[in-house]
Design a protein around this motif. Structure first.
Motif, short mmCIF file in Angstrom:
data_model
loop_
_atom_site.label_atom_id
_atom_site.label_comp_id
_atom_site.label_asym_id
_atom_site.label_seq_id
_atom_site.Cartn_x
_atom_site.Cartn_y
_atom_site.Cartn_z
N LEU A 1 34.83 -29.89 11.17
CA LEU A 1 35.97 -30.74 11.46
C LEU A 1 37.17 -29.88 11.87
CD1 LEU A 1 36.49 -33.87 11.07
CD2 LEU A 1 37.66 -33.24 8.99
N LYS A 2 37.39 -28.82 11.11
CA LYS A 2 38.52 -27.93 11.40
C LYS A 2 38.34 -27.24 12.75
CE LYS A 2 40.26 -24.70 8.72
NZ LYS A 2 40.34 -23.74 7.60
N ASP A 3 37.11 -26.75 12.97
CA ASP A 3 36.81 -26.10 14.25
C ASP A 3 37.09 -27.05 15.41
OD1 ASP A 3 36.13 -23.89 12.91
OD2 ASP A 3 33.95 -24.06 13.20
N SER A 4 36.57 -28.29 15.27
CA SER A 4 36.74 -29.26 16.35
C SER A 4 38.21 -29.54 16.60
CB SER A 4 36.04 -30.57 16.01
OG SER A 4 34.68 -30.36 15.90
N PHE A 5 38.95 -29.68 15.51
CA PHE A 5 40.38 -29.98 15.66
C PHE A 5 41.08 -28.80 16.35
CE2 PHE A 5 44.75 -30.15 13.76
CZ PHE A 5 45.17 -31.22 14.54
N GLU A 6 40.72 -27.59 15.93
CA GLU A 6 41.34 -26.42 16.56
C GLU A 6 40.95 -26.33 18.04
OE1 GLU A 6 40.32 -23.28 13.86
OE2 GLU A 6 41.81 -24.02 12.42
N ASP A 7 39.70 -26.68 18.32
CA ASP A 7 39.27 -26.72 19.73
C ASP A 7 40.13 -27.70 20.51
OD1 ASP A 7 37.38 -24.91 19.15
OD2 ASP A 7 35.66 -26.27 19.27
N ARG A 8 40.36 -28.88 19.88
CA ARG A 8 41.21 -29.90 20.52
C ARG A 8 42.60 -29.33 20.81
NH1 ARG A 8 38.21 -32.05 22.58
NH2 ARG A 8 36.87 -33.78 22.01
N LEU A 9 43.14 -28.65 19.81
CA LEU A 9 44.47 -28.06 19.98
C LEU A 9 44.47 -27.04 21.11
CD1 LEU A 9 45.95 -27.53 16.40
CD2 LEU A 9 46.37 -29.35 18.04
N THR A 10 43.41 -26.23 21.13
CA THR A 10 43.31 -25.22 22.18
C THR A 10 43.24 -25.89 23.55
OG1 THR A 10 42.07 -23.90 20.61
CG2 THR A 10 42.01 -23.18 22.90
N ASP A 11 42.43 -26.97 23.61
CA ASP A 11 42.34 -27.74 24.87
C ASP A 11 43.72 -28.22 25.30
OD1 ASP A 11 39.69 -27.40 24.81
OD2 ASP A 11 39.17 -29.47 24.29
N LEU A 12 44.42 -28.82 24.34
CA LEU A 12 45.75 -29.37 24.66
C LEU A 12 46.68 -28.24 25.11
CD1 LEU A 12 46.09 -31.89 21.71
CD2 LEU A 12 45.88 -32.45 24.13
N ASP A 13 46.56 -27.09 24.47
CA ASP A 13 47.39 -25.95 24.83
C ASP A 13 47.08 -25.50 26.25
OD1 ASP A 13 49.31 -24.05 24.17
OD2 ASP A 13 47.75 -22.54 23.86
N HIS A 14 45.79 -25.47 26.57
CA HIS A 14 45.41 -25.10 27.94
C HIS A 14 45.98 -26.08 28.95
CE1 HIS A 14 41.75 -22.47 26.70
NE2 HIS A 14 42.91 -21.83 26.64
N ASN A 15 45.88 -27.37 28.61
CA ASN A 15 46.43 -28.40 29.50
C ASN A 15 47.91 -28.15 29.72
OD1 ASN A 15 44.03 -29.65 29.76
ND2 ASN A 15 44.47 -31.27 28.25
N LEU A 16 48.58 -27.83 28.63
CA LEU A 16 50.02 -27.59 28.69
C LEU A 16 50.31 -26.42 29.62
CD1 LEU A 16 52.35 -28.98 27.30
CD2 LEU A 16 52.33 -27.17 25.60
N SER A 17 49.54 -25.35 29.46
CA SER A 17 49.74 -24.18 30.31
C SER A 17 49.53 -24.53 31.77
CB SER A 17 48.74 -23.08 29.94
OG SER A 17 48.87 -22.75 28.60
N ARG A 18 48.47 -25.34 32.00
CA ARG A 18 48.16 -25.68 33.38
C ARG A 18 49.28 -26.51 34.00
NH1 ARG A 18 43.01 -26.94 32.35
NH2 ARG A 18 43.43 -29.15 32.16
N ILE A 19 49.75 -27.47 33.21
CA ILE A 19 50.83 -28.33 33.71
C ILE A 19 52.10 -27.52 33.93
CG2 ILE A 19 52.39 -30.18 32.99
CD1 ILE A 19 49.90 -31.52 31.73
#
Lengths: 78, 418
Positions: free
Chosen positions: B293-311
């Protein structure tokens, strides 16, 4: 515990099944930060809830008074 | 063998009665016994007396009844599994083959199986009932149900005072204390046991909220466990609307209820284990689910962070600063082009100018003077181009290449052919 948590009365099976669903959703779906956070917190709560059930439970026993004094079925805390 | 022994007697008739040695006759008797169909495979019942278990490991005892005694031997290899059933005074049935102990002059039964008296009949009865119920399909694997993974209420049919109940409660407390035990107490041995067990099973079914029923009894003799071979008990197990797990006696005991049960556990404790998940396993599972659960959530955060960087990157590309920088660069380029153009134009003009100057210089009248011409002006400074513009004695001003002079006109002659 929050109000929401204290109100819940899930069985272990219900809580664990929901926990697995939460995990599957978090692994599988793409979602926004708020939803991810809500799911993660729900999972955290369910994990704690299940662990509490296991660690704090005390076996309970009732005895059916079936074969002893009468045919009447009574219940009694053991 | 018997034929051979008989022959030994017959051949001596010519010299009167044949005399045999002790060994000879003993061997004869032994051969007779060992070849006899009945004596080499027989069950004998009696009471155990003079039981002796020397350090050799063999067992010697006497089986007796009111009228006779019989010497019995159990060799060491088979002794260990029969030792418990042999007690002085107990009524038993023994199986084996007769032979003669030559040195002692004794016939003996060499025993290979022992059972308590009466067991033989019980066992026959057991086999008959088993065959009948089996033929009816009561023991078929196909009708056996799986047990709930996380039971909420577990019904237990057993003696309320036995150690078996305590063992099961301890096991459940240790493994899965979330359950509630619904105890339907029952007498589990003796004449009234079958009826009580049946009633307890039915009562738990009527109670309705149990997920599984344990039918249990601690270890005992075959007779002690007999209630669980009762046909009515077997049918109650089969007819139960919730799965039944048996834990009756020890590992080696099989009752008809065991065959009918959805799951047969070797002991009461085993039955408690069979119906309950282990807390420690569950806690370990929870741990790994939580880690995921923690890993998945952290993955989600990383995804969101990547999106933020891209934007952010795209945003930077669209920013006015970039446009301004871009325009500024274009301005520089244009300025440079302009300057280059200007220089070119200037250079071009300059060369035109030089040409013009050279041309102009070529037209300078003073240059003509260099070639020997002179300019003549009158007193007013006006250039004189014709003889008609002057008169005799006029003063004129003459300009040549390297100076000027004044002159007086002494004669004027008009050209005939200008």
């Amino acid at each position: 515990m929050t109000q929401l948590e204290s109100k819940e009365n899930l069985s272990y099976e219900q809580a664990f099944t929901e926990l697995e669903q939460v995990l599957n959703r978090l692994e599988g779906e793409s979602m926004n930060l708020e939803d991810s956070l809500l799911l993660f917190e729900r999972g955290q709560f369910l994990t704690r809830y299940c662990a509490d059930l296991l660690e704090k439970a005390q076996l309970r026993m009732q005895q059916l008074h079936v074969n002893l004094s009468s045919d009447e079925t009574e219940e009694e805390e053991a | 063998m018997a034929g051979y022994a008989k022959h030994m007697f017959e051949q001596s008739s010519l010299f009167g009665p044949r005399v045999l040695s002790v060994s000879g006759i003993t061997q004869y008797l032994r051969a007779m016994m060992e070849s006899d169909e009945i004596l080499r495979d027989v069950w004998v019942s009696g009471e155990v007396s003079t039981l002796s278990t020397p350090s050799s490991g063999h067992i010697y005892f006497t089986l007796k009844d009111s009228g006779a005694t019989l010497k019995c031997v159990i060799w060491r290899a088979q002794a260990s599994r029969m030792r418990n059933q042999l007690q002085t005074g107990s009524a038993v049935e023994v199986h084996g083959a007769f032979s003669v102990y030559e040195a002692g002059g004794q016939y003996q039964l060499y025993v290979d199986a022992v059972r308590l008296a009466g067991e033989g009949l019980l066992y026959q009865e057991f086999l008959r009932l088993k065959a009948r119920l089996e033929a009816e399909g009561l023991f078929e694997e196909g009708r056996k149900r799986s047990l709930p993974k996380f039971p909420i209420r577990i019904g237990i049919v057993t003696s309320p005072t036995g150690a078996a109940l305590q063992d099961m409660l301890n096991t459940l407390q240790n493994r899965y204390p979330l359950v509630e035990v619904i105890l339907a107490p029952a007498v589990v041995q003796g004449e009234e046991a079958p009826a009580k067990v049946v009633k307890a099973i039915e009562e738990l079914n009527r109670y309705g909220r149990v997920d599984v029923i344990i039918l249990a009894r601690g270890g005992g003799s075959l007779e002690d466990l007999w209630a669980f071979n009762d046909e009515n008990v077997v049918r109650a197990v089969v007819n139960s609307s919730v799965p039944v797990v048996t834990g009756i006696g020890h590992e080696t005991d099989f009752t008809l209820s065991d065959y009918a049960a959805d799951v047969r556990a070797p002991t009461p404790t085993g039955a408690a284990v069979a119906v309950s998940p282990d807390k420690n396993d569950l806690l370990r599972d929870l741990g790994s689910v939580y880690a995921s659960l923690k890993d998945s959530f952290e993955d989600r955060l990383t995804d969101l962070d990547h999106n933020l960087s891209r934007i952010n990157h795209r945003l930077n590309l669209l920013s006015p600063i970039a446009k301004i920088r871009n325009d500024s660069q274009r301005l520089d380029e244009m300025t440079q082009r302009l300057e280059r153009n200007l220089q070119h134009q200037m250079a071009l003009r300059h060369s035109h100018l030089e040409g013009a100057i050279r041309h102009l210089e070529s037209l300078n009248p003073l240059q003509v003077l260099n070639r020997g011409f002179a300019i003549v002006r009158n007193a007013d400074g006006k250039v004189i181009r014709s003889v008609n513009e002057v008169s005799r004695d006029d003063e004129v001003h003459i300009r040549v290449a390297d100076g000027e002079m004044d002159a007086r006109l002494t004669s004027i002659n008009k050209s005939s052919n200008p």
